[in-house]
Design a protein around this motif. Structure first.
Motif, PDB file in Angstrom:
ATOM      1  N   ALA A  87       0.803  -1.224   0.000  1.00 51.46           N
ATOM      2  CA  ALA A  87       0.000   0.000   0.000  1.00 51.46           C
ATOM      3  C   ALA A  87       0.831   1.267   0.000  1.00 51.46           C
ATOM      4  CB  ALA A  87      -0.941  -0.010   1.205  1.00 51.46           C
ATOM      5  N   GLN A  90       0.255   3.475  -2.987  1.00 48.46           N
ATOM      6  CA  GLN A  90      -1.135   3.542  -3.397  1.00 48.46           C
ATOM      7  C   GLN A  90      -1.434   4.833  -4.137  1.00 48.46           C
ATOM      8  OE1 GLN A  90      -3.785   2.251  -0.488  1.00 48.46           O
ATOM      9  NE2 GLN A  90      -5.281   3.057  -0.971  1.00 48.46           N
ATOM     10  N   ARG A 142     -10.756   6.163  -1.322  1.00 48.38           N
ATOM     11  CA  ARG A 142     -10.222   5.899  -2.648  1.00 48.38           C
ATOM     12  C   ARG A 142     -10.505   7.106  -3.525  1.00 48.38           C
ATOM     13  NH1 ARG A 142     -11.850   1.204  -6.967  1.00 48.38           N
ATOM     14  NH2 ARG A 142      -9.818   1.023  -7.907  1.00 48.38           N
ATOM     15  N   SER A 230     -10.025   0.296  -2.998  1.00 51.26           N
ATOM     16  CA  SER A 230      -8.818   0.386  -3.814  1.00 51.26           C
ATOM     17  C   SER A 230      -8.109  -0.963  -3.785  1.00 51.26           C
ATOM     18  CB  SER A 230      -7.898   1.466  -3.276  1.00 51.26           C
ATOM     19  OG  SER A 230      -7.287   1.036  -2.097  1.00 51.26           O
ATOM     20  N   GLU A 232      -5.214  -1.881  -3.031  1.00 47.08           N
ATOM     21  CA  GLU A 232      -4.385  -2.156  -1.857  1.00 47.08           C
ATOM     22  C   GLU A 232      -5.250  -2.475  -0.651  1.00 47.08           C
ATOM     23  OE1 GLU A 232      -4.066   0.237  -3.966  1.00 47.08           O
ATOM     24  OE2 GLU A 232      -2.077   0.006  -4.832  1.00 47.08           O
ATOM     25  N   SER A 336      -2.054  -4.813  -7.809  1.00 48.35           N
ATOM     26  CA  SER A 336      -1.694  -3.450  -7.412  1.00 48.35           C
ATOM     27  C   SER A 336      -0.556  -2.903  -8.247  1.00 48.35           C
ATOM     28  CB  SER A 336      -1.283  -3.422  -5.941  1.00 48.35           C
ATOM     29  OG  SER A 336      -2.293  -3.971  -5.143  1.00 48.35           O
ATOM     30  N   GLY A 342      -4.249   2.975 -10.234  1.00 49.97           N
ATOM     31  CA  GLY A 342      -5.258   2.659  -9.225  1.00 49.97           C
ATOM     32  C   GLY A 342      -6.604   2.251  -9.774  1.00 49.97           C
TER      33      GLY A 342
END
Lengths: 471, 511
Positions: A87, A90, A142, A230, A232, A336, A342
């Motif tokens: 993450a 991210q 997100r 998201s 992550e 990811s 994303g």
């Protein structure tokens, strides 16, 4: 009190405290979170490995440190660390919320660690809520994605209802058995004729766990939440809470003697869960939804270990839970890293991955073949253990259904590999992350999945100890 | 115990894998090809102790290596070979250098990955034929799927995606219940070790279901009619080396599975199901032959002919007499040599004409006499011409069939005749057909000679002097036949209605 048995929880708490300071601190401090936290997240792994041998009963018998809890604490610590690493890059998270995000992740992990040690229904309930509330908050984080808000609301609503039902069931258990301690509860007879109220209550209480595990028919939130959250966050939600649910189910499994009504209910739910999950996954195009439905199916597989009612069965369930986390994290790592902006990955976004990022494509192949149960990956050994432990304990039909389900699941897992290896990339899609960071993670995770499959003896040895703690 | 200084089988399984890692450090396609060829020759050399150390008169497993793998479940790393698997191991290892040679100019993209897949394949196949632990067997069995899938899906023809997916789904779906059967054997027999399971006599009701679960996986792999539909697609789309491995080695795994598992572990059920297996074998022989007769794609002809040829093998296996078993094992070896050779020939002509259609390749005899010589030899062998290797195998199956029941033998005859018909038809057109355009294709070059001579020599050698192969397999097959017959006798079958007993036991199994 002797602090050593609580070292994993304390190390996790230390991280939470630091994150809290950072979250309320100045603006400048917040950018540093991606730098120190991944390194710091290795600490709980080291500490929980170090405290594997600890044992003891604390807080008036409500909190038990034993091989079962320690095994899962290691797994949770590893999972937490991987998801944190995952993450840090991210793309859909605004900078000022970064430390809050990790704070919630850590709190959830901390709650799960406590859940692993809970041996009393109220303690369990509190730990479960602690780990869930943190997740309710971060699923919505997100960027400005509306889907994320929808996912968060869905997760909260389903969570709230299932918790409420679980609490309701808990009151029945208390009324029927007059105790909330598992050690006392396992001594009782759990047949419907002997204790109708308690059995009903237990079924309702289990519902809360099934919700966490996304077992059919409590799985409705699962694909939607993965899709909305998201990538992550989904990696965390898809893996670690499952560990928490499995550990509780293993503790409760001592009550599931073959032949009891409650055991049959679980077996039927397991069969439905794997069949439904696999069939629904066949038609998905969104990679996270595929993984979502696959997790519904895998929740069903784990039930095989729980219903056998033997040490081997519980050990197999524990091993499979660990393997599942490893395989799923591998897949999510790839998701990811491929989705650098994303977005939600569609199957076609994986096209030509083997040329653009060979290591990620390889990790994806390892992860998905492991989920199929193809040797020599971890999923195969896990399934072998589950099948062997479950055979001849009265639920052979469940194993045959699991075998047939494996065959069904091949199609969609292979689909991911097929897109990565045999199709040519579409132009204009952002290139996947091919940095050393992405490469190292992919290689390490695939090694973990392969290693668990090829040399499972050591881990399984410990899993056997895990199984034997339950009376 | 063998007096060999090192664990031969482990080396044979893992040497290609270890050597494959070396590929990643090489640059330049020709270097990669040469390196893989070198590895394959070293692998061949490493198998030398097998030839010197193998005791012909012994029916026991030899070169045994055994150690714990997952102790808690009794899973072992347990390798060994007997007369049945010995020939298959040798075949697998011998096919590898030929595959490298025949794809030297054919494969131009992703050369490194291609050769990696070849080496990985070989390792897994040797593993399948030598594994004596059910779990270990399953591991190798499934491990070979991935490289084969990639061989078809990445380097295959225009329909490669469909063909590779079909191949993967069929075979993996077939083996899903194999795992359940393996677990059931472990619970019923207390061990995963195959030699120890062979000693035991399981109840008929157990054997009934175990046989079906095993047979499904193996029948798909063979492939027996009506599970064969993945094969023509896979064969036609696969690159030459893929087809060769598929024909020579992969299909043998299915029949090997019947010999190694179904017969000794479930003898009574095998006897019970034998008429059914024989029936679908004959159906396969006739069906494969007739469909092959109507094809215009040369590769499809050979692919469908494989369905027929493998029908002879399964037929021989389920005849339950010495001649049948010998013939079956012989045909496994022969099909590997002959059909492998034919696929290599098709690869060679495809590189020249870029078409596998019969019409585009008419009249080769004029331009390529050497090519036609080899083609003729393999074609004769394919339909069992006396003096070639397949004659020996086919005649044994015939004799076995007539011994068992003249009707079975009579039903096989049209199959053998059809085989001659389609093989002669395409040979005729290839040799003397009227070319549609002027071709100035060069005849076979040195590289092509080198990989065609090897199977050609074996076609004649086995055809004219089959004695050595008999010696290798006889002791093991005799023991197998004896064990199966005794096993079937000990497990007294319920005379009235075995199926009813089995179905009643289903309640017990899935209770």
């Amino acid at each position: 009190m002797n602090p050593y048995p609580f070292m994993p929880e304390l190390s996790m708490f230390l991280i939470i405290a630091l994150l809290f300071v950072q979250a309320v601190g100045s603006e400048k401090m917040r950018h540093k979170v991606g730098v120190w936290l991944p390194v710091a997240s290795l600490l709980p792994i080291a500490v929980s490995l170090f405290s594997l041998g600890q044992e003891g009963l604390f807080f008036h018998g409500a909190y038990q440190v034993d091989p079962l809890s320690q095994f899962f604490k290691v797994a949770i610590a590893i999972g937490f660390s991987v998801t944190v690493f995952n993450a840090t890059r991210q793309p859909t998270l605004v900078n000022e919320k970064r430390s809050d995000y990790f704070l919630f992740l850590a709190i959830s992990g901390w709650g799960l660690m406590m859940l692993a040690s809970s041996v009393e229904l109220i303690t369990m309930y509190l730990a479960l809520e602690l780990s869930s509330y943190a997740l309710y908050a971060i699923i919505a984080l997100r960027a400005k994605d509306r889907g994320a808000a929808e996912a968060a609301i869905k997760y909260i609503m389903f969570g709230a209802v299932s918790t409420a039902v679980a609490l309701y069931g808990f009151s029945y258990i208390l009324a029927g058995m007059h105790t909330t301690y598992l050690a006392d509860l396992v001594q009782k007879t759990w047949t419907f004729s002997a204790a109708p109220m308690a059995v009903t209550g237990m079924a309702l209480f289990l519902l809360g766990m099934f919700y966490k595990l996304a077992l059919f028919p409590f799985h409705f939130w699962c694909p939607d939440v993965y899709e909305g959250a998201s990538n992550e966050t989904a990696a965390f939600v898809a893996t670690l809470p499952k560990l928490g649910a499995v550990v509780i189910l293993i503790r409760l499994a001592a009550m599931f003697k073959p032949g009891y009504d409650i055991t049959t209910v679980i077996a039927v739910l397991g069969a439905l869960s794997m069949t439904f999950g696999n069939l629904a996954a066949l038609v998905q195009r969104d990679v996270k939804r595929i993984l979502g439905y696959s997790s519904v199916a895998h929740a069903g597989y784990i039930m095989i270990g729980l219903i056998s009612g033997t040490v081997q069965g519980l050990a197999a369930a524990a091993f499979y839970a660990l393997a599942y986390v490893a395989m799923n994290l591998t897949c999510f790592w790839v998701v990811s890293r491929v989705s650098v902006d994303g977005r939600n990955l569609q199957l076609d976004d994986l096209n030509g991955l083997h040329k653009r990022a060979p290591a990620l494509a390889f990790a994806l192949a390892v992860g998905s073949f492991a989920l199929v149960g193809l040797p020599p990956m971890a999923g195969f050994m896990g399934k072998l253990f589950l099948f062997s432990s479950g055979w001849n304990h009265g639920y052979n039909w469940l194993i045959i259904i699991a075998g047939i389900n494996t065959a069904i699941s091949i199609y969609y897992y292979l689909g991911m590999v097929r897109h990565a290896y045999t199709k040519d990339a579409v132009e204009g899609v952002p290139l996947p992350d091919t940095s050393a960071f992405s490469f190292t993670g992919a290689v390490l995770l695939s090694m973990l999945v392969l290693g668990l499959g090829m040399m499972p003896a050591g881990v399984f040895d410990f899993a056997l100890k895990v199984g034997s703690v339950v009376p | 115990m063998q007096e060999v200084a090192y664990p031969v089988l482990t080396v044979l399984v893992f040497f290609p894998l270890v050597a494959a890692v070396g590929l990643f450090f090489l640059k330049g396609d020709d270097k990669i090809r040469a390196y893989t060829l070198g590895v394959s020759i070293v692998e061949l050399a490493l198998s030398y102790p097998l030839f010197t150390g193998f005791k012909l008169e012994s029916a026991a497993f030899q070169f045994v290596e055994r150690m714990d793998w997952v102790k808690q479940w009794g899973v072992e790393y347990y390798l060994g070979t007997d007369g049945i698997s010995f020939l298959m191991v040798v075949l697998t290892i011998a096919v590898l250098p030929l595959c490298v040679l025949c794809s030297w100019t054919y494969i131009q993209t992703r050369v490194k990955e291609f050769h990696f897949c070849l080496l990985f394949m070989t390792a897994a196949c040797v593993g399948v034929f030598t594994a004596l632990d059910l779990v270990l067997f399953y591991v190798f069995w499934e491990a070979m799927l991935v490289p084969m899938y990639l061989l078809i899906a990445v380097w295959g023809g225009p329909e490669k995606r469909y063909a590779s997916l079909k191949f993967f789904l069929y075979t993996l779906a077939g083996s899903a219940l194999l795992l359940v059967a393996i677990v059931a054997f472990r619970i019923a027999g207390g061990t995963f070790a195959i030699p120890e399971l062979m000693e035991q006599n399981f109840a008929f009701s157990f054997q009934f279901w175990a046989f079906l679960a095993l047979a499904l996986a193996f029948a798909i792999k063979v492939p027996m009619f009506p599970f064969h539909t993945w094969l023509p697609a896979a064969h036609v789309q696969a690159p030459t080396a893929g087809s060769v491995i598929l024909a020579s080695v992969l299909l043998k795994m299915g029949t090997y599975g019947f010999l190694r598992f179904n017969l000794p572990l479930t003898p009574a059920a095998s006897e019970y199901f034998a008429p059914f297996m024989i029936a679908i074998s004959i159906a396969g022989i006739l069906y494969g032959g007739i469909v092959a007769l109507g094809q215009n794609d040369i590769k499809k002809v050979i692919a469908y002919s494989s369905v027929g040829h493998m029908g002879f093998v399964t037929l021989g296996i389920f005849l339950f007499n010495q001649r049948g078993l010998e013939g079956a094992l012989f045909q496994m070896l022969n099909h590997g040599i002959t059909t492998g050779g034919l696929f290599m020939m098709i690869g060679a002509v495809y590189e020249r004409s870029h078409s596998r259609e019969l019409d585009d390749n008419l009249g080769l005899g004029k331009y390529m006499p050497a090519y036609m010589f080899f083609w003729g030899l393999f074609a004769l062998s394919s339909f069992g011409f006396p003096g070639t290797n397949s004659f020996v195998g086919e005649i044994l199956v015939f004799v076995g069939a007539f011994e068992q029941n003249p009707w079975i033998g009579a039903l096989m005859v049209p199959g053998a005749m059809v085989a001659a018909a389609y093989m002669l038809r395409i040979s005729l057109k290839l040799a003397w057909g009227r070319p549609t355009s002027w071709k100035e294709w060069p005849d076979l070059n040195l590289r092509e000679w080198s990989y065609l001579v090897v199977p050609a020599v074996f076609v004649l050698y086995i055809g004219l002097a089959p004695g050595l192969c008999f010696k290798v397999m006889d002791a093991s097959l005799l023991k197998l036949e004896k064990d199966v017959k005794e096993g079937a006798k000990i497990v007294a079958m319920e005379k009235d209605n075995p199926a009813e007993v089995a179905f009643n036991s289903l309640k017990g199994i899935i209770k």
